[in-house]
Design a protein around this motif. Structure first.
Motif, PDB file in Angstrom:
ATOM      1  N   LEU A  11       9.796   8.043 -34.960  1.00  0.00           N
ATOM      2  CA  LEU A  11      10.927   7.193 -34.598  1.00  0.00           C
ATOM      3  C   LEU A  11      10.430   5.816 -34.169  1.00  0.00           C
ATOM      4  CD1 LEU A  11      14.025   7.116 -34.073  1.00  0.00           C
ATOM      5  CD2 LEU A  11      13.512   7.810 -31.709  1.00  0.00           C
ATOM      6  N   LEU A  12      11.026   4.780 -34.734  1.00  0.00           N
ATOM      7  CA  LEU A  12      10.725   3.400 -34.362  1.00  0.00           C
ATOM      8  C   LEU A  12      11.882   2.861 -33.538  1.00  0.00           C
ATOM      9  CD1 LEU A  12       9.376   2.092 -37.783  1.00  0.00           C
ATOM     10  CD2 LEU A  12       8.045   2.907 -35.833  1.00  0.00           C
ATOM     11  N   LEU A  13      11.568   2.183 -32.442  1.00  0.00           N
ATOM     12  CA  LEU A  13      12.599   1.677 -31.549  1.00  0.00           C
ATOM     13  C   LEU A  13      12.722   0.159 -31.626  1.00  0.00           C
ATOM     14  CD1 LEU A  13      11.951   3.763 -28.292  1.00  0.00           C
ATOM     15  CD2 LEU A  13      13.515   4.277 -30.187  1.00  0.00           C
ATOM     16  N   ASP A  14      13.956  -0.309 -31.710  1.00  0.00           N
ATOM     17  CA  ASP A  14      14.270  -1.716 -31.474  1.00  0.00           C
ATOM     18  C   ASP A  14      14.843  -1.780 -30.070  1.00  0.00           C
ATOM     19  OD1 ASP A  14      13.487  -2.527 -33.966  1.00  0.00           O
ATOM     20  OD2 ASP A  14      15.487  -2.461 -34.824  1.00  0.00           O
ATOM     21  N   MET A  15      14.073  -2.302 -29.127  1.00  0.00           N
ATOM     22  CA  MET A  15      14.500  -2.312 -27.726  1.00  0.00           C
ATOM     23  C   MET A  15      15.068  -3.677 -27.357  1.00  0.00           C
ATOM     24  SD  MET A  15      11.354  -0.007 -26.274  1.00  0.00           S
ATOM     25  CE  MET A  15      10.297  -0.525 -27.631  1.00  0.00           C
ATOM     26  N   VAL A  16      16.328  -3.670 -26.966  1.00  0.00           N
ATOM     27  CA  VAL A  16      17.025  -4.880 -26.558  1.00  0.00           C
ATOM     28  C   VAL A  16      17.041  -4.906 -25.033  1.00  0.00           C
ATOM     29  CG1 VAL A  16      19.181  -6.178 -26.663  1.00  0.00           C
ATOM     30  CG2 VAL A  16      18.462  -4.794 -28.615  1.00  0.00           C
ATOM     31  N   VAL A  17      16.364  -5.882 -24.439  1.00  0.00           N
ATOM     32  CA  VAL A  17      16.294  -5.956 -22.978  1.00  0.00           C
ATOM     33  C   VAL A  17      17.560  -6.624 -22.453  1.00  0.00           C
ATOM     34  CG1 VAL A  17      15.049  -6.894 -21.002  1.00  0.00           C
ATOM     35  CG2 VAL A  17      13.791  -6.004 -22.967  1.00  0.00           C
ATOM     36  N   GLU A  18      18.265  -5.902 -21.618  1.00  0.00           N
ATOM     37  CA  GLU A  18      19.522  -6.395 -21.065  1.00  0.00           C
ATOM     38  C   GLU A  18      19.652  -5.901 -19.634  1.00  0.00           C
ATOM     39  OE1 GLU A  18      21.699  -8.658 -20.596  1.00  0.00           O
ATOM     40  OE2 GLU A  18      22.286  -8.592 -22.715  1.00  0.00           O
ATOM     41  N   ASP A  19      20.344  -6.647 -18.805  1.00  0.00           N
ATOM     42  CA  ASP A  19      20.530  -6.249 -17.418  1.00  0.00           C
ATOM     43  C   ASP A  19      21.273  -4.921 -17.355  1.00  0.00           C
ATOM     44  OD1 ASP A  19      20.424  -7.341 -14.467  1.00  0.00           O
ATOM     45  OD2 ASP A  19      22.416  -6.473 -14.740  1.00  0.00           O
ATOM     46  N   GLN A  20      20.893  -4.062 -16.394  1.00  0.00           N
ATOM     47  CA  GLN A  20      21.475  -2.738 -16.321  1.00  0.00           C
ATOM     48  C   GLN A  20      22.968  -2.757 -16.019  1.00  0.00           C
ATOM     49  OE1 GLN A  20      18.966  -3.629 -14.225  1.00  0.00           O
ATOM     50  NE2 GLN A  20      19.579  -3.334 -12.105  1.00  0.00           N
ATOM     51  N   ASP A  21      23.483  -3.874 -15.490  1.00  0.00           N
ATOM     52  CA  ASP A  21      24.904  -3.948 -15.192  1.00  0.00           C
ATOM     53  C   ASP A  21      25.751  -4.225 -16.424  1.00  0.00           C
ATOM     54  OD1 ASP A  21      24.641  -3.433 -12.480  1.00  0.00           O
ATOM     55  OD2 ASP A  21      24.295  -5.539 -11.981  1.00  0.00           O
ATOM     56  N   ILE A  22      25.170  -4.751 -17.507  1.00  0.00           N
ATOM     57  CA  ILE A  22      25.990  -5.139 -18.660  1.00  0.00           C
ATOM     58  C   ILE A  22      25.464  -4.606 -19.989  1.00  0.00           C
ATOM     59  CG2 ILE A  22      26.772  -7.242 -17.523  1.00  0.00           C
ATOM     60  CD1 ILE A  22      24.888  -8.791 -19.361  1.00  0.00           C
ATOM     61  N   ALA A  23      24.435  -3.753 -19.973  1.00  0.00           N
ATOM     62  CA  ALA A  23      23.884  -3.230 -21.230  1.00  0.00           C
ATOM     63  C   ALA A  23      24.930  -2.474 -22.031  1.00  0.00           C
ATOM     64  CB  ALA A  23      22.683  -2.327 -20.944  1.00  0.00           C
ATOM     65  N   LEU A  24      25.899  -1.879 -21.344  1.00  0.00           N
ATOM     66  CA  LEU A  24      26.940  -1.114 -22.037  1.00  0.00           C
ATOM     67  C   LEU A  24      27.737  -2.001 -22.986  1.00  0.00           C
ATOM     68  CD1 LEU A  24      28.103   1.727 -22.214  1.00  0.00           C
ATOM     69  CD2 LEU A  24      29.719   1.115 -20.413  1.00  0.00           C
ATOM     70  N   ARG A  25      27.834  -3.271 -22.683  1.00  0.00           N
ATOM     71  CA  ARG A  25      28.558  -4.190 -23.564  1.00  0.00           C
ATOM     72  C   ARG A  25      27.896  -4.266 -24.935  1.00  0.00           C
ATOM     73  NH1 ARG A  25      29.058 -10.047 -21.249  1.00  0.00           N
ATOM     74  NH2 ARG A  25      26.946 -10.229 -22.068  1.00  0.00           N
TER      75      ARG A  25
END
Length: 288
Positions: free
Chosen positions: A118-132
């Motif tokens: 499995l290859l991951l594309d990791m998008v770094v986002e604040d934990q308060d708004i990653a759900l967006r």
């Protein structure tokens, strides 16, 4: 039914941030990518992209992105029983906060990714708004501090990250020699991860302070700690990340005994298939 080559073009344009880059990934010309997007819009009867400098999915496009991500994961499960369909590796796009990436994440998923190819594309986002990011169809799953899943998704609690308000002893002597109070907080520079980072505000509100304060912006978890060690400010740093610095006395709490706990949750689409289910098991095991 929708031609999945059209959906692939849409997903690649969003992931790469442009028609030309999407063409390079798919081995197509920019005009061919544009034609596929136009065909998709004709098929759906509405725009699927906002053609700004950085393309963004419309609400209809977001639904299509959520769909194609789930289909790709289900196809991967099918390939396990029909090896002729398999590809060298599967890519999974995930949004997570920088502090998780800098601390426990790699240990939780490293062996899993090797076993699953499995290859991951990791998008770094604040934990308060990653759900967006997930709601907008940009990622297939995310880690955030919101316990409420979006429609069609599941939410699993992962555990708690404890943050401490840390600075160097010299910094504390300079700005908090008269104690942790409103006067010192108005003048003491803080360190904040980014404009969406609310940890500092939540900690100060928890301490009874609701006023303004000076701050540095530092969008790097590792850089965050280095700025604190350089005496540039105090910040909310994960306890697990700062253990050695605390033990050595290089970083201490500006307010003895005070901390801030952040609950983390793993969100993923319900029909994402076996790979997400197995990844969920690995993440839960890392926090037990």
């Amino acid at each position: 039914m929708i031609d999945y080559k059209l959906l692939e073009a849409l997903a690649t344009v969003i992931e790469t941030g442009g028609f030309e880059r999407a063409g390079a990934v798919l081995g197509l010309s920019q005009s061919a990518i544009s034609q596929r997007i136009r065909n998709l819009e004709i098929r759906t009867g509405q725009p699927v992209l906002l053609r700004s400098p950085v393309p963004k999915a419309t609400p209809a496009g977001q639904q299509l992105l959520n769909h194609v991500q789930q289909v790709q994961l289900l196809e991967r499960d099918l390939a396990k029983s029909l090896p002729a369909l398999s590809e060298p590796a599967t890519r999974l796009r995930i949004a997570l906060n920088a502090d998780s990436l800098a601390t426990w994440w790699a240990y939780a998923v490293g062996e899993f990714c090797l076993e699953e190819a499995l290859l991951l594309d990791m998008v770094v986002e604040d934990q308060d708004i990653a759900l967006r990011q997930m709601r907008e169809g940009d990622v297939a799953a995310c880690i955030c501090s919101n316990p409420q899943p979006v429609a069609g998704a599941r939410c699993v609690p992962l555990g708690t990250m404890t943050y401490l308000p840390l600075a160097t002893p010299e910094y504390i002597e300079r700005y908090f020699s008269q104690g942790f109070n409103e006067l010192s907080l108005r003048s003491a520079p803080a360190i904040i991860f980014g404009p969406n980072d609310q940890l500092q505000h939540r900690f100060l509100a928890q301490s009874g302070y609701h006023g303004a304060f000076p701050y540095h912006l530092c969008p790097s978890s590792e850089g965050f700690v280095k700025l604190a060690l350089a005496g540039m400010g105090y910040g909310m740093i994960p306890e697990v990340q700062a253990r050695l610095e605390i033990k050595a006395g290089r970083l201490v709490r500006i307010a003895p005994g005070q901390s801030l706990d952040v609950e983390l949750y793993w969100h993923f689409w319900r029909n994402s298939g076996g790979v997400i289910a197995r990844l969920t098991t690995a993440l839960k095991a890392a926090h037990t």
